[in-house]
Design a protein around this motif. Structure first.
Motif, mmCIF file in Angstrom:
data_model
loop_
_atom_site.group_PDB
_atom_site.id
_atom_site.type_symbol
_atom_site.label_atom_id
_atom_site.label_comp_id
_atom_site.label_asym_id
_atom_site.label_seq_id
_atom_site.Cartn_x
_atom_site.Cartn_y
_atom_site.Cartn_z
ATOM 1 N N SER A 295 16.345 18.140 -4.511
ATOM 2 C CA SER A 295 17.781 17.829 -4.405
ATOM 3 C C SER A 295 18.258 18.028 -2.962
ATOM 4 N N GLN A 296 17.667 18.999 -2.258
ATOM 5 C CA GLN A 296 18.042 19.146 -0.845
ATOM 6 C C GLN A 296 17.529 17.948 -0.027
ATOM 7 N N ALA A 297 16.331 17.457 -0.366
ATOM 8 C CA ALA A 297 15.806 16.271 0.332
ATOM 9 C C ALA A 297 16.731 15.072 0.114
ATOM 10 N N MET A 298 17.239 14.938 -1.113
ATOM 11 C CA MET A 298 18.197 13.849 -1.416
ATOM 12 C C MET A 298 19.467 14.013 -0.577
ATOM 13 N N LYS A 299 19.925 15.260 -0.442
ATOM 14 C CA LYS A 299 21.133 15.513 0.364
ATOM 15 C C LYS A 299 20.891 15.159 1.821
ATOM 16 N N PHE A 300 19.702 15.500 2.318
ATOM 17 C CA PHE A 300 19.376 15.162 3.712
ATOM 18 C C PHE A 300 19.368 13.628 3.892
ATOM 19 N N ALA A 301 18.752 12.940 2.924
ATOM 20 C CA ALA A 301 18.702 11.467 3.019
ATOM 21 C C ALA A 301 20.116 10.887 2.965
ATOM 22 N N ASP A 302 20.959 11.503 2.143
ATOM 23 C CA ASP A 302 22.340 11.037 2.016
ATOM 24 C C ASP A 302 23.131 11.272 3.314
ATOM 25 N N THR A 303 22.867 12.410 3.944
ATOM 26 C CA THR A 303 23.513 12.707 5.235
ATOM 27 C C THR A 303 23.073 11.675 6.282
ATOM 28 N N ALA A 304 21.778 11.346 6.272
ATOM 29 C CA ALA A 304 21.263 10.344 7.216
ATOM 30 C C ALA A 304 21.879 8.972 6.931
ATOM 31 N N LEU A 305 22.064 8.665 5.640
ATOM 32 C CA LEU A 305 22.708 7.394 5.264
ATOM 33 C C LEU A 305 24.133 7.351 5.815
ATOM 34 N N TYR A 306 24.841 8.454 5.674
ATOM 35 C CA TYR A 306 26.203 8.515 6.197
ATOM 36 C C TYR A 306 26.193 8.291 7.718
ATOM 37 N N GLY A 307 25.171 8.867 8.384
ATOM 38 C CA GLY A 307 25.026 8.657 9.828
ATOM 39 C C GLY A 307 24.815 7.178 10.156
ATOM 40 N N LYS B 3 25.862 4.602 8.373
ATOM 41 C CA LYS B 3 27.145 3.903 8.167
ATOM 42 C C LYS B 3 28.067 4.159 9.365
ATOM 43 N N GLU B 4 28.138 5.417 9.772
ATOM 44 C CA GLU B 4 29.007 5.803 10.896
ATOM 45 C C GLU B 4 28.605 5.095 12.192
ATOM 46 N N ALA B 5 27.292 4.885 12.355
ATOM 47 C CA ALA B 5 26.791 4.280 13.596
ATOM 48 C C ALA B 5 26.961 2.762 13.612
ATOM 49 N N GLY B 6 27.480 2.172 12.518
ATOM 50 C CA GLY B 6 27.756 0.736 12.525
ATOM 51 C C GLY B 6 27.066 -0.057 11.439
ATOM 52 N N ARG B 7 26.314 0.600 10.538
ATOM 53 C CA ARG B 7 25.611 -0.039 9.408
ATOM 54 C C ARG B 7 24.413 -0.874 9.875
ATOM 55 N N ASN B 8 23.697 -1.485 8.901
ATOM 56 C CA ASN B 8 22.518 -2.319 9.166
ATOM 57 C C ASN B 8 21.509 -1.597 10.058
ATOM 58 N N ARG B 9 21.166 -0.373 9.673
ATOM 59 C CA ARG B 9 20.171 0.395 10.431
ATOM 60 C C ARG B 9 19.532 1.478 9.560
ATOM 61 N N VAL B 10 18.400 1.984 10.060
ATOM 62 C CA VAL B 10 17.715 3.092 9.386
ATOM 63 C C VAL B 10 17.937 4.342 10.235
ATOM 64 N N VAL B 11 18.394 5.414 9.612
ATOM 65 C CA VAL B 11 18.575 6.681 10.336
ATOM 66 C C VAL B 11 17.759 7.765 9.641
ATOM 67 N N GLN B 12 16.987 8.493 10.445
ATOM 68 C CA GLN B 12 16.199 9.616 9.902
ATOM 69 C C GLN B 12 17.010 10.898 10.038
ATOM 70 N N TYR B 13 16.949 11.732 9.001
ATOM 71 C CA TYR B 13 17.712 12.992 9.011
ATOM 72 C C TYR B 13 17.268 13.912 10.147
ATOM 73 N N ASN B 14 18.253 14.510 10.809
ATOM 74 C CA ASN B 14 17.973 15.659 11.679
ATOM 75 C C ASN B 14 19.159 16.591 11.551
ATOM 76 N N ASN B 15 18.976 17.840 11.937
ATOM 77 C CA ASN B 15 20.028 18.820 11.628
ATOM 78 C C ASN B 15 21.258 18.721 12.529
ATOM 79 N N ARG B 16 21.263 17.746 13.434
ATOM 80 C CA ARG B 16 22.489 17.509 14.212
ATOM 81 C C ARG B 16 23.456 16.583 13.477
ATOM 82 N N LEU B 17 22.928 15.914 12.436
ATOM 83 C CA LEU B 17 23.797 15.008 11.670
ATOM 84 C C LEU B 17 24.751 15.834 10.812
ATOM 85 N N LYS B 18 25.995 15.430 10.791
ATOM 86 C CA LYS B 18 26.991 16.155 9.993
ATOM 87 C C LYS B 18 27.105 15.533 8.611
ATOM 88 N N ARG B 19 27.222 16.395 7.626
ATOM 89 C CA ARG B 19 27.361 15.894 6.265
ATOM 90 C C ARG B 19 28.800 15.521 5.966
#
Ligand SMILES: Nc1nc2c(ncn2[C@@H]2O[C@H](COP(=O)(O)OP(=O)(O)OP(=O)(O)O)[C@@H](O)[C@H]2O)c(=O)[nH]1
Length: 160
Positions: free
Chosen positions: A128-140, A142-158
């Protein structure tokens, strides 16, 4: 596959990953601005658009990957025994395929894009934490402009 099966599959996968110290990636894929597809073409065409994306995901994954609908216009892919570079490469291929292959109906050509969040199961304490990390990366993504792949890192804000 329904989402309860995904959770079960993830729990099993997470135990295996920890046991064998293997790599395993998890990705959440969300269709961009999907509300406007429904608003413009109607809900039935929206349903066909979701199936169209699901087919592209199936064609571009292999038999060891678990592909599931995570609800609404969101999908999840679990990729066991693949390092993050391989997973990133595969997801980038998927992203490009979706961008290049519109849904073609008698009346419309509907071009769509997806945003993708990627996380490593090894870096998480639970599935479930891995899912949360993936979700945080997804939010990143979307924030960066969509149509992209973002890998989770701990600088990303949830998203709060
Ligand atoms: N046709 C159809 N629409 C769905 C289904 N599930 C969810 N939706 C629609 O998907 C849309 C999701 O919209 P939002 O969450 O606002 O996000 P979005 O428009 O995709 O925009 P971003 O995610 O921010 O890029 C909503 O309009 C839902 O009604 C479904 O099974 N079929």
């Amino acid at each position: 596959m329904c989402s309860i099966d995904v959770v079960k599959a993830l729990e099993k996968e997470h135990s295996t990953v920890k046991l064998f110290k293997g790599e395993c990636a998890i990705a959440i894929i969300d269709i961009d601005r999907f509300k406007s597809v429904n608003d413009t073409y109607g809900h039935d065409i929206g349903d066909r658009a979701i199936k169209h994306i699901a087919e592209i995901l199936q064609v571009n994954t292999n038999s060891t990957d678990i592909v599931a609908r995570a609800g609404g216009e969101e999908f999840c892919i679990v990729m066991p025994q693949q390092d993050m570079q391989q997973s990133l490469f595969k997801l980038e291929q998927i992203r490009k395929q979706i961008e290049l292959k519109p849904l073609v109906t008698d009346d419309y050509h509907i071009q769509m894009t997806v945003s993708i969040g990627l996380a490593s199961m090894l870096e998480a304490n639970s599935s479930s934490q891995a899912m949360k990390f993936a979700d945080t990366a997804l939010y990143g993504a979307k924030e960066a402009g969509r149509n992209r792949v973002v890998q989770y890192n701990n600088r990303l804000k949830r998203k709060s």
